[in-house]
Scaffold this active site. Structure first.
Site, PDB file in Angstrom:
ATOM      1  N   ASP A  37       0.821  -1.215   0.000  1.00  0.00           N
ATOM      2  CA  ASP A  37       0.000   0.000   0.000  1.00  0.00           C
ATOM      3  C   ASP A  37       0.855   1.264   0.000  1.00  0.00           C
ATOM      4  OD1 ASP A  37      -2.404  -1.294  -0.158  1.00  0.00           O
ATOM      5  OD2 ASP A  37      -2.636  -1.469   2.006  1.00  0.00           O
ATOM      6  N   SER A  83     -12.575  -2.041  -5.438  1.00  0.00           N
ATOM      7  CA  SER A  83     -11.795  -2.367  -4.255  1.00  0.00           C
ATOM      8  C   SER A  83     -12.115  -1.319  -3.183  1.00  0.00           C
ATOM      9  CB  SER A  83     -10.333  -2.289  -4.656  1.00  0.00           C
ATOM     10  OG  SER A  83      -9.548  -2.725  -3.620  1.00  0.00           O
ATOM     11  N   GLU A 115     -17.904  -3.206   9.797  1.00  0.00           N
ATOM     12  CA  GLU A 115     -17.908  -4.664   9.614  1.00  0.00           C
ATOM     13  C   GLU A 115     -16.489  -5.195   9.672  1.00  0.00           C
ATOM     14  OE1 GLU A 115     -19.408  -5.446   5.706  1.00  0.00           O
ATOM     15  OE2 GLU A 115     -21.217  -4.292   6.111  1.00  0.00           O
ATOM     16  N   LYS A 117     -13.328  -6.931   8.068  1.00  0.00           N
ATOM     17  CA  LYS A 117     -12.794  -7.077   6.715  1.00  0.00           C
ATOM     18  C   LYS A 117     -12.213  -8.482   6.616  1.00  0.00           C
ATOM     19  CE  LYS A 117     -10.007  -4.803   3.220  1.00  0.00           C
ATOM     20  NZ  LYS A 117      -9.489  -6.002   2.621  1.00  0.00           N
ATOM     21  N   ASP A 119     -10.345 -11.636   5.131  1.00  0.00           N
ATOM     22  CA  ASP A 119      -9.171 -11.742   4.281  1.00  0.00           C
ATOM     23  C   ASP A 119      -9.240 -13.021   3.452  1.00  0.00           C
ATOM     24  OD1 ASP A 119      -6.839 -11.034   3.169  1.00  0.00           O
ATOM     25  OD2 ASP A 119      -5.571 -11.589   4.860  1.00  0.00           O
ATOM     26  N   GLU A 172     -17.099 -12.890   0.486  1.00  0.00           N
ATOM     27  CA  GLU A 172     -15.693 -13.276   0.559  1.00  0.00           C
ATOM     28  C   GLU A 172     -15.588 -14.774   0.813  1.00  0.00           C
ATOM     29  OE1 GLU A 172     -13.839 -10.634   0.096  1.00  0.00           O
ATOM     30  OE2 GLU A 172     -11.822 -11.078   0.810  1.00  0.00           O
ATOM     31  N   TYR A 224     -21.449  -9.793   2.183  1.00  0.00           N
ATOM     32  CA  TYR A 224     -21.469  -8.472   2.820  1.00  0.00           C
ATOM     33  C   TYR A 224     -21.982  -7.363   1.922  1.00  0.00           C
ATOM     34  CZ  TYR A 224     -16.879  -8.924   0.562  1.00  0.00           C
ATOM     35  OH  TYR A 224     -15.875  -9.180  -0.321  1.00  0.00           O
ATOM     36  N   LYS A 312      -7.038  -0.985   8.010  1.00  0.00           N
ATOM     37  CA  LYS A 312      -6.263  -2.220   8.149  1.00  0.00           C
ATOM     38  C   LYS A 312      -5.591  -2.290   9.522  1.00  0.00           C
ATOM     39  CE  LYS A 312      -5.288  -4.588   4.755  1.00  0.00           C
ATOM     40  NZ  LYS A 312      -4.922  -4.684   3.399  1.00  0.00           N
ATOM     41  N   CYS A 406      24.672 -31.715  -0.251  1.00  0.00           N
ATOM     42  CA  CYS A 406      23.642 -31.771   0.794  1.00  0.00           C
ATOM     43  C   CYS A 406      24.260 -31.385   2.137  1.00  0.00           C
ATOM     44  CB  CYS A 406      23.052 -33.171   0.866  1.00  0.00           C
ATOM     45  SG  CYS A 406      22.009 -33.406   2.316  1.00  0.00           S
ATOM     46  N   CYS A 409      24.361 -34.831   4.390  1.00  0.00           N
ATOM     47  CA  CYS A 409      25.134 -36.031   4.050  1.00  0.00           C
ATOM     48  C   CYS A 409      26.253 -35.771   3.052  1.00  0.00           C
ATOM     49  CB  CYS A 409      24.208 -37.110   3.505  1.00  0.00           C
ATOM     50  SG  CYS A 409      23.593 -36.728   1.854  1.00  0.00           S
ATOM     51  N   CYS A 424      18.312 -33.255  -2.384  1.00  0.00           N
ATOM     52  CA  CYS A 424      19.418 -34.158  -2.136  1.00  0.00           C
ATOM     53  C   CYS A 424      19.099 -35.464  -2.851  1.00  0.00           C
ATOM     54  CB  CYS A 424      19.585 -34.392  -0.632  1.00  0.00           C
ATOM     55  SG  CYS A 424      20.688 -35.772  -0.271  1.00  0.00           S
ATOM     56  N   CYS A 429      20.598 -40.646   2.490  1.00  0.00           N
ATOM     57  CA  CYS A 429      20.850 -39.461   3.318  1.00  0.00           C
ATOM     58  C   CYS A 429      20.164 -39.641   4.673  1.00  0.00           C
ATOM     59  CB  CYS A 429      20.307 -38.213   2.617  1.00  0.00           C
ATOM     60  SG  CYS A 429      20.345 -36.747   3.663  1.00  0.00           S
TER      61      CYS A 429
HETATM   62  S1  IVH Z   1     -17.501  -4.285   0.612  1.00  0.00           S
HETATM   63  C1  IVH Z   1     -16.893  -1.736  -3.178  1.00  0.00           C
HETATM   64  N1  IVH Z   1     -17.153  -5.474   2.861  1.00  0.00           N
HETATM   65  O1  IVH Z   1     -12.013  -6.255   0.634  1.00  0.00           O
HETATM   66  C2  IVH Z   1     -16.461  -2.610  -2.113  1.00  0.00           C
HETATM   67  N2  IVH Z   1     -15.532  -5.804   1.155  1.00  0.00           N
HETATM   68  O2  IVH Z   1     -10.075  -4.318  -0.382  1.00  0.00           O
HETATM   69  C3  IVH Z   1     -17.445  -3.690  -1.882  1.00  0.00           C
HETATM   70  N3  IVH Z   1     -13.733  -7.350   1.800  1.00  0.00           N
HETATM   71  O3  IVH Z   1     -12.940  -6.361  -2.736  1.00  0.00           O
HETATM   72  C4  IVH Z   1     -16.920  -4.648  -0.943  1.00  0.00           C
HETATM   73  N4  IVH Z   1     -14.482  -7.787   3.814  1.00  0.00           N
HETATM   74  O4  IVH Z   1     -12.918  -8.562  -1.336  1.00  0.00           O
HETATM   75  C5  IVH Z   1     -16.668  -5.267   1.628  1.00  0.00           C
HETATM   76  N5  IVH Z   1     -17.014  -6.534   4.913  1.00  0.00           N
HETATM   77  C6  IVH Z   1     -16.526  -6.314   3.697  1.00  0.00           C
HETATM   78  C7  IVH Z   1     -15.346  -6.928   3.248  1.00  0.00           C
HETATM   79  C8  IVH Z   1     -14.869  -6.632   1.969  1.00  0.00           C
HETATM   80  C9  IVH Z   1     -13.540  -8.044   2.924  1.00  0.00           C
HETATM   81  C10 IVH Z   1     -12.829  -7.395   0.651  1.00  0.00           C
HETATM   82  C11 IVH Z   1     -13.480  -7.460  -0.694  1.00  0.00           C
HETATM   83  C12 IVH Z   1     -13.064  -6.207  -1.374  1.00  0.00           C
HETATM   84  C13 IVH Z   1     -11.761  -5.936  -0.707  1.00  0.00           C
HETATM   85  C14 IVH Z   1     -11.349  -4.521  -0.841  1.00  0.00           C
END
Ligand code: IVH
Length: 669
Positions: A37, A83, A115, A117, A119, A172, A224, A312, A406, A409, A424, A429
């Site tokens: 980022d 995103s 909410e 996030k 992963d 997700e 979500y 994050k 190795c 051995c 190896c 070994c």
């Molecule tokens: S909302 C326009 N809500 O994070 C965005 N995304 O970095 C609509 N993600 O592409 C998505 N938890 O894959 C939303 N509670 C959540 C999420 C979430 C994970 C992911 C999702 C998104 C990415 C963006």
């Protein structure tokens, strides 16, 4: 314009594209999110300041992967899958609030939904008249990959909704942490590279061309976001979450509606501290404006909406010093460099060693002995060296030299074309032997209790363990065993009993214990059912092996080669002479195979010893019938961990015999 800026922008674009390639195509994160980022932000800042540098192909303008290498059909998203812009501190959240207020004019009352996030990887599902018709990955945001067949294998994705609506819902796909641990345990045992984190594992799994693999891995999915919410009669985001849950979609059920920035901050802090207890990975929080009516006015950039932002959590990264590099040699000879670190605490545990993966990684990250390095511990996995702090170098640092022989051995090392791992090649070994024996006696294989690393090491050293079959001669060395540290008469007695008892293991376990490359528990089961005994399996050519369901080219070749090797044949002969079982128990003529005739079975919950298909095969083998639901017709319900509604229903019906997996194993043994 300054040439240095142009070349920095070029460098940033190349770097980010490279990271994108690894992340989206290879499912590997080779840089921390934070660092990624930071680079992206630097690029965006330059492009913002010098508009002449703007380029629609810049990674700052593209969401997600380039889709160049996809194996799936590409489909254009009806609405782009955007995103979220990331922030790393509360100040940025405050700025977001100010921006939103400014666009909407400050008189308006704005509520936020906070909410988790998740992963994993995002997915968009299309339903027509309440029936699932298509599932798409995000792809580059405009075009996604059609992974419909694979998502059908995920049990938490509803095929039919409670209402016959036309709807698009986004969520997700994640791999629960418990499943991730199990998966990596098996991969490590099979000397496959473990997945670096649950996200990579989920993403790699969903992109499998074989949907059977997807089925086995127990992915999960949380939703979500409802596309075009207002067309479904909801005015607020929090209402849309409730609405999709009513339709049958799984949501985390965790969200807060916050009326002020203070409230937001307080809840963010709460989740930062409490997220560890969840069975899925979260890398932050998402803050969304609740009132859907504001979304149009707030609008979006090419990459992300202005009505939401991601906060994050700080990465679990710490810096320490790389003191030395040691090597681990695996069962099949893979030489893995390991970082020996100055001990350091990362999220509650002291880390002394971290994986350096392979020499390509070491070169790419330019790691040297003596360097100050950042290590990261994502989920419960082996810590990794993420990067080096070159600025902290004193000049005393030493290159890490790739070994020519190795490290254990001294045998020849080889690197296969197109592979990164050094191997190896010496079949004798001691490190390979040690790992092979550990694998042979492990719980899922011969399950020999009490034969720990130290004993194996010692007996290899004194030449009494030359291959796995020598385990059955250990009773000849009682005295030596009793003289070992922490071994008394009683534990030696138990060990010898356990070794003796292991001769009776099921054929599928013995087959697994042999350690044939690529033959894990599941395939050992399949091969044992198909071949009935090892002599038959040894006769099979690659063509015949390929006719077996679940056996592909790689496995067929590996099995065939294994049984062509003279040392392996001699070892199997010795095992047979010791009386180790190499055939299916229910061989013809015993009447055993019909033990379950006329009986019906169903398994529920997470099983320890079988896959769902594996247990079904065993039931069928013994003449039983598999049912798909609990009803009066059911005789036996086999319950694994976390059995839920099926167990409850069976208990209510009363006439069904409930079996634990162990009880079931006793019935067939
Ligand atoms: S909302 C326009 N809500 O994070 C965005 N995304 O970095 C609509 N993600 O592409 C998505 N938890 O894959 C939303 N509670 C959540 C999420 C979430 C994970 C992911 C999702 C998104 C990415 C963006």
């Amino acid at each position: 314009m300054d040439d240095r800026i142009i070349s920095r922008v070029r460098e940033l674009r190349e770097k980010i594209e490279r990271y994108n390639y690894f992340y989206y195509v290879k499912n590997e994160s080779i840089v921390s999110d934070y660092e990624y980022d930071k680079l992206l932000k630097e690029l965006e800042d330059y492009e913002g300041e010098y508009p002449e540098l703007k380029d629609e192909n810049s990674p700052s303008q593209i969401v997600g992967s380039s889709l160049k290498e996809t194996k799936f059909t590409k489909v254009v998203h009806k609405k782009p899958m955007l995103s979220l812009s990331n922030t790393y501190n509360i100040k940025d959240v405050e700025d977001f609030n100010t921006r939103v207020k400014k666009i909407l004019s400050s008189e308006q009352n704005i509520d936020y939904v906070l909410e988790l996030k998740l992963d994993g990887l995002s997915i968009s599902l299309h339903y027509e008249k309440g029936v699932l018709v298509q599932g798409l990955t995000r792809g580059d945001g405009s075009i996604g990959e059609d992974v419909t067949e694979n998502i059908m294998q995920i049990s938490s994705i509803p095929r039919f909704l409670k209402d016959e609506v036309d709807i698009e819902v986004r969520g997700e796909i994640v791999l629960p942490l418990s499943e991730f641990e199990k998966l990596n345990e098996v991969r490590v045992k099979n000397e496959e590279e473990p997945f670096a984190n649950p996200r990579n594992a989920a993403s790699g799994t969903l992109r499998q061309l074989d949907s059977e693999i997807v089925k086995q891995r127990n992915l999960d999915c949380y939703f979500y976001y409802l596309v075009d919410s207002e067309q479904h009669g909801v005015a607020k985001h929090n209402e849309s979450l409730k609405y999709i849950a009513e339709l049958g979609f799984k949501t985390t059920g965790i969200y807060d509606v916050c009326k002020s920035i203070d409230e937001l901050e307080e809840r963010i802090q709460y989740w930062e501290e409490h997220r560890e207890n969840l069975d899925y990975e979260t890398d932050g929080m998402v803050i969304k404006v609740d009132q859907l009516g504001f979304y149009d006015k707030l609008g979006a950039t090419t990459k992300s909406p202005r009505w939401a932002i991601a906060y994050k959590f700080p990465a679990k990264q710490v810096s320490t010093r790389l003191l030395d590099v040691s090597y681990q040699v695996g069962r099949m000879g893979t030489v893995t460099p390991v970082a020996e670190l100055e001990p350091v605490e990362v999220s509650g545990s002291v880390v002394r060693r971290a994986s350096l993966h392979n020499f390509d990684e070491i070169k790419r990250k330019e790691i040297k002995i003596g360097d100050k390095v950042f290590i990261e511990k994502a989920a419960e996995i082996i810590p990794q060296v993420v990067r080096v702090v070159k600025e902290a170098r004193s000049g005393e640092e030493r290159e890490i030299v790739e070994p020519e022989k190795c490290p254990v051995c001294g045998g020849e090392l080889e690197r296969k074309l197109g592979e990164v791992a050094l191997k190896c090649m010496n079949d004798r070994c001691p490190a390979k032997l040690q790992r092979r024996i550990e694998y042979f006696v492990s719980r899922d294989a011969m399950n020999i209790d009490g034969l720990g690393t130290k004993i194996v090491e010692r007996f290899i050293e004194i030449g009494k363990l030359k291959d796995v079959s020598d385990v059955y001669d250990l009773h000849l060395y009682r005295e030596e065993l009793e003289n070992l540290e922490k071994m008394g008469k009683k534990s030696v007695e138990n060990l010898i009993l356990s070794i003796e008892e292991s001769k009776k293991r099921e054929y599928s376990k013995t087959l697994y214990a042999l350690g044939i490359p690529f033959v894990g528990k599941y395939l050992a089961n399949v091969l044992s059912v198909e071949s009935k005994n090892i002599d038959r399996l040894m006769e099979m050519g690659e063509e015949e092996l390929l006719t077996i369901d679940g056996v592909g080219k790689k496995v067929a070749h590996s099995v065939y080669q294994f049984f062509k090797n003279e040392d392996n044949l001699a070892m199997i002969d010795r095992l047979k002479n010791y009386g180790v079982n190499f055939q299916e128990k229910s061989s013809e003529g015993t009447g055993e195979e019909l033990k379950f005739k006329g009986k019906t079975f169903l398994a529920t919950g997470k099983l320890k010893h079988y896959t769902r298909n594996g247990i079904k095969e065993v039931i069928e083998k013994f003449g039983g019938e598999n049912l798909s639901g609990v009803s009066k017709k059911l005789d036996y319900l086999i319950v694994g961990e976390k059995a839920g509604s099926k167990l409850k229903k069976a208990q209510e019906l009363g006439n069904i015999t409930i079996l634990s997996e162990e009880e079931f194993l006793n019935m067939i043994s």
